[in-house]
Motif scaffolding. Structure first.
Motif, PDB file in Angstrom:
ATOM      1  N   ILE A 270       0.870  -1.178   0.000  1.00  0.00           N
ATOM      2  CA  ILE A 270       0.000   0.000   0.000  1.00  0.00           C
ATOM      3  C   ILE A 270       0.908   1.229   0.000  1.00  0.00           C
ATOM      4  CG2 ILE A 270      -1.825   1.251   1.204  1.00  0.00           C
ATOM      5  CD1 ILE A 270      -2.499  -1.395   2.633  1.00  0.00           C
ATOM      6  N   ILE A 271       0.677   2.158  -0.906  1.00  0.00           N
ATOM      7  CA  ILE A 271       1.538   3.344  -1.020  1.00  0.00           C
ATOM      8  C   ILE A 271       0.728   4.603  -0.755  1.00  0.00           C
ATOM      9  CG2 ILE A 271       3.144   4.625  -2.486  1.00  0.00           C
ATOM     10  CD1 ILE A 271       3.364   2.167  -4.267  1.00  0.00           C
ATOM     11  N   GLU A 272       1.304   5.482   0.031  1.00  0.00           N
ATOM     12  CA  GLU A 272       0.735   6.819   0.214  1.00  0.00           C
ATOM     13  C   GLU A 272       1.888   7.799   0.429  1.00  0.00           C
ATOM     14  OE1 GLU A 272      -2.038   9.025   3.462  1.00  0.00           O
ATOM     15  OE2 GLU A 272      -2.918   7.259   2.473  1.00  0.00           O
ATOM     16  N   SER A 273       2.066   8.683  -0.539  1.00  0.00           N
ATOM     17  CA  SER A 273       3.156   9.660  -0.504  1.00  0.00           C
ATOM     18  C   SER A 273       4.498   8.928  -0.415  1.00  0.00           C
ATOM     19  CB  SER A 273       2.956  10.634   0.668  1.00  0.00           C
ATOM     20  OG  SER A 273       3.911  11.673   0.626  1.00  0.00           O
TER      21      SER A 273
ATOM     22  N   THR B 274       5.433   6.852   1.964  1.00  0.00           N
ATOM     23  CA  THR B 274       5.301   5.742   2.901  1.00  0.00           C
ATOM     24  C   THR B 274       4.751   4.503   2.196  1.00  0.00           C
ATOM     25  OG1 THR B 274       4.880   7.271   4.727  1.00  0.00           O
ATOM     26  CG2 THR B 274       4.249   4.966   5.063  1.00  0.00           C
ATOM     27  N   HIS B 275       5.350   3.361   2.505  1.00  0.00           N
ATOM     28  CA  HIS B 275       4.859   2.069   2.018  1.00  0.00           C
ATOM     29  C   HIS B 275       4.436   1.229   3.213  1.00  0.00           C
ATOM     30  CE1 HIS B 275       6.349   2.076  -2.263  1.00  0.00           C
ATOM     31  NE2 HIS B 275       7.069   3.071  -1.764  1.00  0.00           N
TER      32      HIS B 275
ATOM     33  N   GLU C 113       9.283   4.258   5.607  1.00  0.00           N
ATOM     34  CA  GLU C 113       9.146   5.694   5.370  1.00  0.00           C
ATOM     35  C   GLU C 113      10.483   6.291   4.932  1.00  0.00           C
ATOM     36  OE1 GLU C 113       7.603   9.777   7.620  1.00  0.00           O
ATOM     37  OE2 GLU C 113       7.709   7.875   8.704  1.00  0.00           O
TER      38      GLU C 113
ATOM     39  N   ILE D 269      -2.351   4.625   7.712  1.00  0.00           N
ATOM     40  CA  ILE D 269      -2.677   4.237   6.331  1.00  0.00           C
ATOM     41  C   ILE D 269      -3.272   2.828   6.301  1.00  0.00           C
ATOM     42  CG2 ILE D 269      -1.664   3.697   4.072  1.00  0.00           C
ATOM     43  CD1 ILE D 269       0.470   5.850   4.696  1.00  0.00           C
ATOM     44  N   TYR D 270      -2.723   1.958   7.123  1.00  0.00           N
ATOM     45  CA  TYR D 270      -3.094   0.546   7.075  1.00  0.00           C
ATOM     46  C   TYR D 270      -4.430   0.223   7.732  1.00  0.00           C
ATOM     47  CZ  TYR D 270      -3.250  -4.222   8.919  1.00  0.00           C
ATOM     48  OH  TYR D 270      -3.660  -5.468   9.291  1.00  0.00           O
TER      49      TYR D 270
ATOM     50  N   LYS E 121      -7.723  -0.489   6.049  1.00  0.00           N
ATOM     51  CA  LYS E 121      -7.669  -1.580   5.072  1.00  0.00           C
ATOM     52  C   LYS E 121      -7.392  -2.933   5.722  1.00  0.00           C
ATOM     53  CE  LYS E 121      -5.649   1.729   1.789  1.00  0.00           C
ATOM     54  NZ  LYS E 121      -6.832   1.916   0.928  1.00  0.00           N
TER      55      LYS E 121
END
Length: 261
Positions: free
Chosen positions: A80-83, A85-86, A108, A228-229, A232
């Motif tokens: 999962i990617i956001e900006s 951060t993975h 990060e 983020i996680y 989900k």
């Protein structure tokens, strides 16, 4: 008298064996090596390769049989990617529709060619805040006022910059596309060979090498990954939670129990 003594010794042996096993298996997650997952990520060139290595019996990382079918579960890997951060999510399908997350690896980028990561066990399988991170030993020469020109060599543990791990470099490349495991339910890759789970005491010793360069972490350094996680997160309805441990039963019975709560 002889029969009584024999019975006592048998019961004592059973009790000691149970106590020893219980002492080592505090949680279901003890049959998955968080340290081992980080060791394999470090040597992987991609998340696809990482998934393949985790599911190789010879690497001594996975010993989970969550659905009690007599074979170790296949672990899927999703990113999962956001900006910058993975979040790498490690999961297992307990049947065609039931998916249970096992752990997450938060990564990060914190600077130019600098990145940190931690792996955290899911609270369905591990105690709350079970976080592990890689570390390295560094030596520093400090001046000491104990006489002319005397010095003291001090050793300390430092957080690892994981930017130069091949898989991490790939994940931050401009052309990178987030890896999502193509395997679902009972669909497995051709290379995968299933195996029966080992006794925990055997697995614990086999996974010992992975614990050398990792340590428990008391602070969540990649806090944004958690945020983020969580929306989900996947939890299986087959999982029944008790105060002592996580129990896996058939889906129909689990739904009846959960409905009563």
């Amino acid at each position: 008298m002889k029969k009584i003594m024999t019975t006592f010794l048998v019961l004592l042996g059973i009790t000691m064996g149970f106590a020893q096993e219980t002492a080592l298996t505090h949680s279901t997650g003890d049959n998955f090596s968080l340290e081992g997952a980080l060791a394999l990520l470090k040597k992987s060139n991609s998340l696809e390769e990482f998934e393949k290595l985790i599911n190789d019996e010879r690497n001594n990382v996975n010993n989970l049989d969550l659905n009690n079918d007599g074979i170790v579960d296949y672990i899927t890997v999703d990113d999962i990617i956001e900006s910058n951060t993975h979040v790498i999510v490690l999961s297992a399908y307990l049947d065609k529709n039931e998916k249970q997350d096992i752990a997450t690896i938060g990564i990060e980028q914190t600077g130019d060619e600098v990145a940190i990561l931690q792996i955290e066990g899911d609270t369905d399988l591990y105690p709350e805040n079970t976080i592990v991170e890689p570390y390295e030993t560094q030596e520093v020469l400090n001046a000491v006022k104990r006489g002319p020109a005397m010095s003291d060599l001090r050793t300390y543990e430092a957080t690892v910059n994981v930017w130069f791990w091949p898989s991490i470099r790939l994940m931050y490349a401009p052309s990178y596309v987030a890896w999502v495991s193509p395997y679902r339910g009972s669909t497995y890759p051709k290379y995968w060979r299933s195996w029966k789970p080992y006794r925990h005491t055997v697995f614990y010793n086999r996974a010992a090498a992975h614990r050398v360069y990792c340590r428990p972490a008391s602070v969540r350094r990649v806090a944004v990954a958690r945020n983020i996680y969580l929306p989900k997160r996947k939890r299986s309805a087959i999982v029944v939670h008790t105060t002592l441990k996580t129990v896996f039963i058939n889906a129909k019975a689990a739904k009846k129990i959960n409905a009563k709560k």
